[in-house]
Design a protein around this motif. Structure first.
Motif: not given
Length: 454
Positions: A318-321, A327-329, A332-337
């Motif tokens: 999740l911290d990857s550049p 891709d994350i946002l 409802g919620h952030t990308n749980q995959d």
């Protein structure tokens, strides 16, 4: 440099006796033996699903790119299983009430990929020595709204905690790598997933990292924080300055705001407790940032105990550049995959609003990782006793600087169906810079006007 300064100060303070001990020297001797140097249980659990702590991740755990972004030491691993609304009943004993509520609020999209547990938390040796000194020297002030005997150590006042308030103080005073400069993004997606990123430039300084900090100021200083909004244009140039203290009874939090439109610096007493969070669209309070911050005096704190819980951990992906914020946002919620959860032992602490005090949250629960003292999961209840907001900090270990950290944190409003995500860095030019030189002149109200130039 800051760690070397600290080890000298700690060696001298060990020679000074006659201080009321928080725990006995015999108990403190468990740090680094049966307990980790920061007070966690060193041994694994009975079935081996939580391994023993063996020192955490080393500095060379994976490659670090020229911009400071961390490689993923566990990139090749696959989930052991994925928790969904369909198999939730099989895993509820290791989930918090708030985590279960997320599955019920978003039954079709919310999931938790669970991976092999790695106890990666580690800090420099000087900080371990600080925790050992804290254990025998630091006590709570009357009411718990400050610390006594803490100035010699500066980190982890209660590595062997006796109550819930001591656990929360460990979170608030944990080692963060010294002085930092970071460019981050905060977002508050609408229910359809659309968002406008708010960009911040933030400087954080600690007393040991400010060479010209006067001794009388250093004695009670905990943290200096300056935050400048750089985008969007309607907010750009606004600056927030915060001074936090160790003894918050004698010296409460001081905060100032520079409004770029008015070109004025004003005191900002609202930047505390349940005052509105900066550019958060009403989705978090000031004391929600960093999962919990500031004076704890409005609550009665109860240590519920320790339990095993699936919490966000080692979230390097999740911290990857390589990722974009889009891709994350998501709605409802952030990308749980992209998320990673592991089974860890946590301290559970419950805070109940005192009679006669005011806060929009009548009750709160915090689940604090035993290895790093970071709050990993939070729950916030309204005045009717209804679960309102659920927080997650997507923890990771910054092995390059031996500092527990996170990819970002998110606070989910179950009633509104929205959330605020803070601390995203993926699309920034650099990750966090550590060891940044600082002067007290950079953290004065007079400096805000220069910092706010658009």
């Amino acid at each position: 440099m800051q760690a070397h300064k600290l080890i000298t100060a700690l060696t001298l303070s060990l020679l000074a006796g006659g201080v009321l001990a928080a725990v006995s020297p015999e108990d403190a001797a468990r740090l680094g033996t049966s307990l980790t140097p920061l007070g966690a249980e060193k041994a694994g659990n009975a079935d081996g699903s939580i391994p023993a702590w063996t020192g955490g991740l080393g500095k060379g755990a994976a490659a670090v790119d020229p911009r400071g972004f961390l490689g993923d030491p566990f990139a090749g691993e696959q989930p052991l299983f994925v928790i969904t609304a369909q198999n939730l009943d099989q895993h509820q004993d290791k989930l918090s009430t708030g985590q279960v509520a997320m599955f019920k609020r978003y039954p079709d999209t919310y999931k938790m990929p669970v991976y092999t547990t790695h106890r990666t938390a580690a800090v420099p040796q000087a900080i371990y020595e600080a925790a050992k000194i804290s254990a025998v020297k630091t006590t709570l002030l009357d009411g718990g709204n400050g610390l006594k005997g803490f100035a010699d150590s500066r980190y982890y006042p209660f590595p062997i905690p006796q109550n819930g308030l001591e656990v929360v103080w460990n979170h608030m005073t944990r080692y963060r790598g010294g002085n930092q400069r970071r460019n981050t993004v905060q977002a508050t997606p609408q229910t359809n997933g659309s968002f406008t990123p708010v960009h911040f430039q933030e400087d954080v300084a600690v007393p040991l990292g400010i060479a010209d900090l006067p001794a009388d100021k250093a004695a009670n200083a905990l943290l200096f924080f300056k935050q400048r909004v750089t985008a969007p244009a309607r907010l750009a140039g606004n600056v927030l300055l915060v001074h936090d203290s160790i003894d918050q009874v004698a010296e409460p939090r001081m905060a100032w705001l520079y409004n770029a439109g008015q070109r004025r610096v004003r005191r900002a007493p609202q930047v505390a407790y349940d005052g509105p969070g900066t550019a958060a669209d009403g989705l978090r309070t000031s004391d929600n940032l960093d999962m919990f911050n500031g004076a704890p005096d409005r609550y009665d704190w109860k240590l519920v105990g320790k339990r095993e819980l699936y919490i966000p951990y080692n979230n390097y992906r999740l911290d990857s550049p390589q990722l974009k914020y889009a891709d994350i946002l998501q709605a409802g919620h952030t990308n749980q995959d992209l998320a990673r959860y592991e089974l860890h032992r946590v301290w559970e602490v419950e805070a109940t609003l005192k009679s006669g005090e005011r806060n929009i949250y009548a009750k709160r629960r915090f689940f604090i990782d035993e290895d790093s003292w970071q709050i990993a999961v939070s729950e916030h209840y309204d005045g009717r006793g209804q679960l309102w907001r659920v927080g997650q900090s997507m923890l990771l270990q910054n092995y390059a600087v031996e500092t527990p950290a996170n990819a970002f944190e998110a606070l989910y409003d179950l009633l509104a169906g929205r959330y605020v995500a803070s601390g995203l860095k993926n699309e920034e030019k650099r990750s966090i810079e550590f060891g940044v030189p600082a002067s007290i002149k950079d953290f004065t109200p007079a400096a805000l006007r220069n910092a706010g130039v658009r």
